[in-house]
Design a protein around this motif. Structure first.
Motif, PDB file in Angstrom:
ATOM      1  N   SER A 204       8.704  42.533  97.197  1.00 46.34           N
ATOM      2  CA  SER A 204       9.447  41.427  96.572  1.00 46.34           C
ATOM      3  C   SER A 204       8.696  40.109  96.633  1.00 46.34           C
ATOM      4  O   SER A 204       9.145  39.112  96.073  1.00 46.34           O
ATOM      5  CB  SER A 204      10.820  41.278  97.234  1.00 46.34           C
ATOM      6  OG  SER A 204      10.682  40.922  98.596  1.00 46.34           O
TER       7      SER A 204
ATOM      8  N   TYR B  42       7.380  36.263 102.285  1.00 50.76           N
ATOM      9  CA  TYR B  42       8.525  35.686 102.984  1.00 50.76           C
ATOM     10  C   TYR B  42       8.222  34.238 103.362  1.00 50.76           C
ATOM     11  O   TYR B  42       7.079  33.774 103.264  1.00 50.76           O
ATOM     12  CB  TYR B  42       8.893  36.546 104.190  1.00 50.76           C
ATOM     13  CG  TYR B  42       9.575  37.827 103.771  1.00 50.76           C
ATOM     14  CD1 TYR B  42      10.930  37.835 103.413  1.00 50.76           C
ATOM     15  CD2 TYR B  42       8.875  39.025 103.663  1.00 50.76           C
ATOM     16  CE1 TYR B  42      11.562  38.998 102.990  1.00 50.76           C
ATOM     17  CE2 TYR B  42       9.506  40.190 103.239  1.00 50.76           C
ATOM     18  CZ  TYR B  42      10.843  40.170 102.905  1.00 50.76           C
ATOM     19  OH  TYR B  42      11.467  41.308 102.474  1.00 50.76           O
TER      20      TYR B  42
ATOM     21  N   GLY C 170      11.142  47.028 100.453  1.00 53.52           N
ATOM     22  CA  GLY C 170      12.055  45.947 100.129  1.00 53.52           C
ATOM     23  C   GLY C 170      13.112  45.884 101.206  1.00 53.52           C
ATOM     24  O   GLY C 170      13.339  46.864 101.919  1.00 53.52           O
TER      25      GLY C 170
ATOM     26  N   SER D  89      15.228  40.717 100.524  1.00 49.95           N
ATOM     27  CA  SER D  89      14.785  40.836  99.127  1.00 49.95           C
ATOM     28  C   SER D  89      15.983  40.876  98.190  1.00 49.95           C
ATOM     29  O   SER D  89      16.004  40.214  97.142  1.00 49.95           O
ATOM     30  CB  SER D  89      13.967  42.118  98.931  1.00 49.95           C
ATOM     31  OG  SER D  89      12.937  42.247  99.869  1.00 49.95           O
TER      32      SER D  89
ATOM     33  N   ARG E  44      16.918  38.148  95.301  1.00 49.40           N
ATOM     34  CA  ARG E  44      17.038  38.586  93.914  1.00 49.40           C
ATOM     35  C   ARG E  44      18.447  38.389  93.387  1.00 49.40           C
ATOM     36  O   ARG E  44      18.657  38.244  92.178  1.00 49.40           O
ATOM     37  CB  ARG E  44      16.633  40.057  93.800  1.00 49.40           C
ATOM     38  CG  ARG E  44      15.125  40.263  93.885  1.00 49.40           C
ATOM     39  CD  ARG E  44      14.750  41.719  93.920  1.00 49.40           C
ATOM     40  NE  ARG E  44      13.311  41.894  93.786  1.00 49.40           N
ATOM     41  CZ  ARG E  44      12.623  42.918  94.269  1.00 49.40           C
ATOM     42  NH1 ARG E  44      13.253  43.880  94.930  1.00 49.40           N
ATOM     43  NH2 ARG E  44      11.332  43.004  94.103  1.00 49.40           N
TER      44      ARG E  44
END
Length: 345
Positions: free
Chosen positions: A265, A268, A296, A300, A304
């Motif tokens: 993803s 971080y 993921g 994540s 999203r």
């Protein structure tokens, strides 16, 4: 402040989690257990609409909330259809190699509340019968469940109350060795949930509070990608606590706390990740920083899903993820220690 994590409590609770079937989508029993344990420690529990648990810790400063997430849903399967000769075709829940569940014992959970045991096999299981038994493709369409009941037809199976859509859980086979290893299916992510409860038990026993409010999200759909797609709106930063990977081009060991700098993803949060590394170094916690290109997390999913948060990812190092996994008590306790240090500072 340095806290003491009760290893005996953490390992005992982890074993209890591992012995409770919870394939993704069939988690109500284990969520009930999570609620009972959290309330026994004195922490209130609420639920989101998907059935995930939210455990609240009151902080010294209630103007800011840190989120910690772990998931109790695991890999599993569902009855796809019943064959004319009385076995079950399956469809997978979560991403795993079919070869990793071949010859495993399982439990079929019917919607009527009954359970039946069985074994997952290929359609060509015997080398004495099938010339291609060794090379037969281990794919979903070639796997079936042999039920431990006197059945030989679709009608026999239906007479047991088994239907399409019933859940199938895999036998975890959890073992804790004298050398401190914990080997089992589903350490992803029950080892991390046990570490989170190590934090809660420490706060209860030693009477400490986090600096800010803390909410622990125990999610129940992580294995299918949307466990923490919704998180409480007051959470400003989220640490997903999930297993660390081991293998080629990775430095993590089973005794380490994994700190993931980037996964599929993306990267971080720079500052959160840096702080976690600093705390490990200051506290002498065995750790490794790695990148996971095929991974993921709940963080994540939250990002999203549009959450306005910073996010990081840590967890105990686990070997052979999504198969017969293994970690070490040092990694699980180290994860709990790191989380305690983070929420205290």
């Amino acid at each position: 402040m340095t806290v003491n994590i009760d290893e005996k409590y953490v390992v005992s609770f982890l074993k209890k989690l591992l012995d409770t079937p919870s394939p993704t989508g069939y988690t109500h029993h284990i969520i009930d257990m999570i609620r009972e344990e959290a309330e026994s420690l004195g922490f209130p529990v609420t639920f989101n609409e998907k059935g995930g648990a939210i455990i609240s810790m009151e902080g010294e400063n209630d103007s800011y909330t840190v989120g910690l997430s772990g998931h109790v849903d695991t890999l599993g399967a569902m009855v796809r259809s019943i064959t004319p000769h009385g076995t079950l075709k399956i469809t997978s829940l979560g991403g795993f190699a079919m070869s990793s569940i071949e010859n495993e014992y399982c439990i079929i959970h019917t919607r009527g509340g009954k359970t039946y045991t069985g074994t997952i096999l290929t359609q060509h299981p015997s080398v004495h019968v099938y010339a291609d038994a060794r090379d037969f493709k281990r794919s979903e369409e070639h796997m079936e469940v042999r039920i431990d009941e006197l059945v030989s037809s679709r009608e026999d199976v239906e007479g047991l109350g088994i239907r399409t859509g019933d859940y199938i859980s895999f036998d975890a086979r959890a073992v804790v060795t004298d050398s401190g290893y914990i080997k089992s299916r589903h350490l992803d992510d029950k080892a991390s949930v046990a570490a989170l409860f190590g934090l809660l038990e420490s706060a209860k026993r030693e009477g400490w509070k986090p600096k800010q409010n803390v909410k622990l999200l125990i999610s129940n759909y992580e294995e299918v990608g949307h466990g923490a797609a919704y998180i409480p709106s007051d959470i400003a930063e989220l640490i997903a606590v999930d297993m660390g990977c081991m293998g080629e081009d990775l430095t993590c060991k089973e005794t380490d706390v994994s700190i993931c700098a980037k996964d599929s993803s993306g990267p971080y949060d720079y500052h959160m990740t840096g702080k976690l590394i600093e705390l490990c170094e200051a506290q002498g916690i065995e750790h490794a920083v790695d990148i996971y290109p095929f991974y993921g997390s709940d963080a994540s999913a939250a990002l999203r899903g549009g959450s306005n948060i910073r996010a990081a990812l840590i967890g105990p190092g686990v070997h052979a993820s999504h198969s017969m996994e293994r970690t070490h008590t040092r990694a699980v306790i180290g994860t709990a220690r790191l989380l305690c240090a983070y929420v205290q500072g």
